[in-house]
Design a protein around this motif. Structure first.
Motif, PDB file in Angstrom:
ATOM      1  N   THR A 142       1.014  -1.120  -0.116  1.00  0.00           N
ATOM      2  CA  THR A 142      -0.107  -0.106   0.091  1.00  0.00           C
ATOM      3  C   THR A 142       0.779   1.171   0.008  1.00  0.00           C
ATOM      4  O   THR A 142       2.172   1.170  -0.174  1.00  0.00           O
ATOM      5  CB  THR A 142      -0.772  -0.041   1.130  1.00  0.00           C
ATOM      6  OG1 THR A 142      -0.140   0.272   2.685  1.00  0.00           O
ATOM      7  CG2 THR A 142      -1.554  -1.309   1.575  1.00  0.00           C
ATOM      8  N   GLY A 143       0.348   2.192   0.252  1.00  0.00           N
ATOM      9  CA  GLY A 143       1.132   3.718   0.143  1.00  0.00           C
ATOM     10  C   GLY A 143       2.146   3.756   1.431  1.00  0.00           C
ATOM     11  O   GLY A 143       2.773   4.469   1.664  1.00  0.00           O
ATOM     12  N   HIS A 144       1.671   2.755   2.631  1.00  0.00           N
ATOM     13  CA  HIS A 144       2.326   2.815   3.947  1.00  0.00           C
ATOM     14  C   HIS A 144       3.274   1.735   4.047  1.00  0.00           C
ATOM     15  O   HIS A 144       3.846   1.677   5.175  1.00  0.00           O
ATOM     16  CB  HIS A 144       1.475   3.301   4.861  1.00  0.00           C
ATOM     17  CG  HIS A 144       0.738   4.496   4.711  1.00  0.00           C
ATOM     18  ND1 HIS A 144       1.321   5.736   4.607  1.00  0.00           N
ATOM     19  CD2 HIS A 144      -0.822   4.828   4.392  1.00  0.00           C
ATOM     20  CE1 HIS A 144       0.300   6.791   4.548  1.00  0.00           C
ATOM     21  NE2 HIS A 144      -0.544   6.149   4.191  1.00  0.00           N
ATOM     22  N   LEU A 214      11.508  -8.508   4.914  1.00  0.00           N
ATOM     23  CA  LEU A 214      11.032  -7.735   5.892  1.00  0.00           C
ATOM     24  C   LEU A 214       9.456  -7.283   5.557  1.00  0.00           C
ATOM     25  O   LEU A 214       9.159  -7.081   4.415  1.00  0.00           O
ATOM     26  CB  LEU A 214      11.941  -6.646   6.398  1.00  0.00           C
ATOM     27  CG  LEU A 214      13.283  -6.687   6.673  1.00  0.00           C
ATOM     28  CD1 LEU A 214      13.848  -5.172   6.794  1.00  0.00           C
ATOM     29  CD2 LEU A 214      13.510  -7.740   7.724  1.00  0.00           C
ATOM     30  N   TYR A 215       8.548  -7.323   6.556  1.00  0.00           N
ATOM     31  CA  TYR A 215       7.326  -6.543   6.207  1.00  0.00           C
ATOM     32  C   TYR A 215       7.160  -5.625   7.328  1.00  0.00           C
ATOM     33  O   TYR A 215       7.322  -5.917   8.422  1.00  0.00           O
ATOM     34  CB  TYR A 215       6.033  -7.574   6.329  1.00  0.00           C
ATOM     35  CG  TYR A 215       4.775  -7.154   6.330  1.00  0.00           C
ATOM     36  CD1 TYR A 215       4.315  -6.513   5.210  1.00  0.00           C
ATOM     37  CD2 TYR A 215       4.097  -6.929   7.686  1.00  0.00           C
ATOM     38  CE1 TYR A 215       3.025  -5.717   5.454  1.00  0.00           C
ATOM     39  CE2 TYR A 215       2.966  -6.224   7.746  1.00  0.00           C
ATOM     40  CZ  TYR A 215       2.553  -5.644   6.586  1.00  0.00           C
ATOM     41  OH  TYR A 215       1.189  -4.998   6.656  1.00  0.00           O
ATOM     42  N   GLY A 216       6.765  -4.483   6.984  1.00  0.00           N
ATOM     43  CA  GLY A 216       6.462  -3.328   7.935  1.00  0.00           C
ATOM     44  C   GLY A 216       6.067  -2.172   7.340  1.00  0.00           C
ATOM     45  O   GLY A 216       6.064  -2.053   6.068  1.00  0.00           O
ATOM     46  N   LYS A 217       6.031  -0.981   8.063  1.00  0.00           N
ATOM     47  CA  LYS A 217       5.613   0.415   7.750  1.00  0.00           C
ATOM     48  C   LYS A 217       6.866   0.809   6.922  1.00  0.00           C
ATOM     49  O   LYS A 217       7.912   0.694   7.445  1.00  0.00           O
ATOM     50  CB  LYS A 217       5.225   1.174   9.003  1.00  0.00           C
ATOM     51  CG  LYS A 217       4.399   2.274   8.500  1.00  0.00           C
ATOM     52  CD  LYS A 217       3.758   2.876   9.808  1.00  0.00           C
ATOM     53  CE  LYS A 217       2.971   4.217   9.575  1.00  0.00           C
ATOM     54  NZ  LYS A 217       2.347   5.028  10.926  1.00  0.00           N
ATOM     55  N   ASN A 218       6.516   1.664   6.111  1.00  0.00           N
ATOM     56  CA  ASN A 218       7.642   2.206   5.195  1.00  0.00           C
ATOM     57  C   ASN A 218       8.611   3.106   5.913  1.00  0.00           C
ATOM     58  O   ASN A 218       9.824   2.782   5.911  1.00  0.00           O
ATOM     59  CB  ASN A 218       7.108   2.929   4.000  1.00  0.00           C
ATOM     60  CG  ASN A 218       6.186   2.044   3.166  1.00  0.00           C
ATOM     61  OD1 ASN A 218       6.760   1.047   2.718  1.00  0.00           O
ATOM     62  ND2 ASN A 218       5.707   2.943   2.191  1.00  0.00           N
ATOM     63  N   SER A 219       7.995   3.810   6.864  1.00  0.00           N
ATOM     64  CA  SER A 219       8.758   4.730   8.069  1.00  0.00           C
ATOM     65  C   SER A 219       9.808   3.920   8.715  1.00  0.00           C
ATOM     66  O   SER A 219      10.648   4.328   9.042  1.00  0.00           O
ATOM     67  CB  SER A 219       7.768   5.679   8.571  1.00  0.00           C
ATOM     68  OG  SER A 219       6.965   4.991   9.364  1.00  0.00           O
ATOM     69  N   ASP A 220       9.112   2.853   9.351  1.00  0.00           N
ATOM     70  CA  ASP A 220       9.981   1.974  10.317  1.00  0.00           C
ATOM     71  C   ASP A 220      11.136   1.245   9.487  1.00  0.00           C
ATOM     72  O   ASP A 220      12.010   1.185   9.979  1.00  0.00           O
ATOM     73  CB  ASP A 220       9.065   1.000  10.832  1.00  0.00           C
ATOM     74  CG  ASP A 220       8.006   1.643  11.970  1.00  0.00           C
ATOM     75  OD1 ASP A 220       8.292   2.608  12.476  1.00  0.00           O
ATOM     76  OD2 ASP A 220       6.784   0.845  12.087  1.00  0.00           O
ATOM     77  N   ILE A 221      10.789   0.719   8.316  1.00  0.00           N
ATOM     78  CA  ILE A 221      11.926   0.099   7.711  1.00  0.00           C
ATOM     79  C   ILE A 221      13.019   0.983   6.902  1.00  0.00           C
ATOM     80  O   ILE A 221      14.130   0.726   7.191  1.00  0.00           O
ATOM     81  CB  ILE A 221      11.350  -0.456   6.085  1.00  0.00           C
ATOM     82  CG1 ILE A 221      10.357  -1.603   6.331  1.00  0.00           C
ATOM     83  CG2 ILE A 221      12.338  -0.951   5.252  1.00  0.00           C
ATOM     84  CD1 ILE A 221       9.587  -2.171   5.346  1.00  0.00           C
ATOM     85  N   LYS A 222      12.504   2.299   6.570  1.00  0.00           N
ATOM     86  CA  LYS A 222      13.620   3.220   6.495  1.00  0.00           C
ATOM     87  C   LYS A 222      14.315   3.730   7.611  1.00  0.00           C
ATOM     88  O   LYS A 222      15.639   3.694   7.572  1.00  0.00           O
ATOM     89  CB  LYS A 222      12.793   4.625   5.907  1.00  0.00           C
ATOM     90  CG  LYS A 222      13.581   5.591   5.364  1.00  0.00           C
ATOM     91  CD  LYS A 222      12.932   6.585   4.517  1.00  0.00           C
ATOM     92  CE  LYS A 222      14.161   7.604   4.033  1.00  0.00           C
ATOM     93  NZ  LYS A 222      13.181   8.836   3.113  1.00  0.00           N
TER      94      LYS A 222
END
Length: 232
Positions: A142-144, A214-222
């Motif tokens: 998704t976008g996030h 990995l799977y997660g929120k884009n901001s957390d991965i970044k």
């Protein structure tokens, strides 16, 4: 980051434009003036020159460029010659396009480890991969939220997933790990093939050169990638 994209067809122009929008400095190169004109206001610089001519490419800022991407599609001879020239000029990081299995084998024989398959991979996907340090591949759900493949940072080598605690520290789930296995192709060149290790558990041990999915929120991965940037 500074990029040079050689070959401004559909894939190359789209990649150059997306990397520019992400805040990078991008030089686009093509032999056809109409392609250069079409992109000159959308990227940092667009230049018309013959990428197989060593005298012409010597005027490009290759030493100051982080990544050179050879995205030539129509002229297969120019693709191979340009790639060979970039190898000869010892650019920092070289990524080249392959349309056929034979092209891929030739590029691998030349020592090109990073190969684009534009018929299978989108410019959007490659732009995100190149823009985030340490990312091997990514797929945005998704976008996030995204599923992202990253190289195992050195600080995690030899540790279990329970010990590194990505869920606790970053709210990121490790779905599986991938081991790179040496394999010899038809030309006798040793390449790396990926082997999925099955569903990850808290006892999964991370080995050098492994890849974590990995799977997660884009901001957390970044955040994870930025904190481990110096490690890779």
């Amino acid at each position: 980051m500074k990029y040079i994209v050689i070959g401004l067809g559909n894939f190359g122009s789209s990649l150059a434009e997306k990397l520019t929008k992400m805040g990078n400095e991008v030089i686009g190169v093509d032999l056809k003036m109409d392609k250069v004109e079409a992109l000159k206001d959308k990227i940092t610089h667009a230049i018309c020159l013959d990428s197989t001519d060593i005298n012409a490419v010597s005027h490009l800022p290759l030493k100051d460029t982080d990544i050179v991407i050879v995205a030539i599609g129509e002229d297969k001879g120019a693709l191979i010659m340009t790639t060979a020239l970039m190898k000869q000029l010892k650019v920092k990081r070289l990524i080249s396009r392959a349309v056929t299995p034979l092209q891929q084998m030739v590029l691998q024989a030349m020592g090109v480890d990073e190969i684009i398959h534009p018929e299978e991979e989108t410019a959007e996907r490659w732009a995100k991969k190149l823009n985030l340090h340490g990312v091997v591949d990514s797929f945005e759900l998704t976008g996030h939220f995204s599923i992202v493949e990253i190289k195992v940072p050195k600080r995690y080598e030899g540790k279990t997933l329970q010990e590194i605690g990505l869920r606790r520290a970053y709210n990121i789930i490790v779905l599986t790990t991938i081991r790179m296995i040496p394999n010899e192709n038809m030309l006798g060149v040793t390449t790396q093939e990926s082997e999925v290790q099955g569903v990850a558990s808290s006892e999964t041990v991370l080995h050098p050169d492994d890849i974590m999915v990995l799977y997660g929120k884009n901001s957390d991965i970044k955040k994870l990638l930025l904190e481990n940037k110096a490690d890779n």
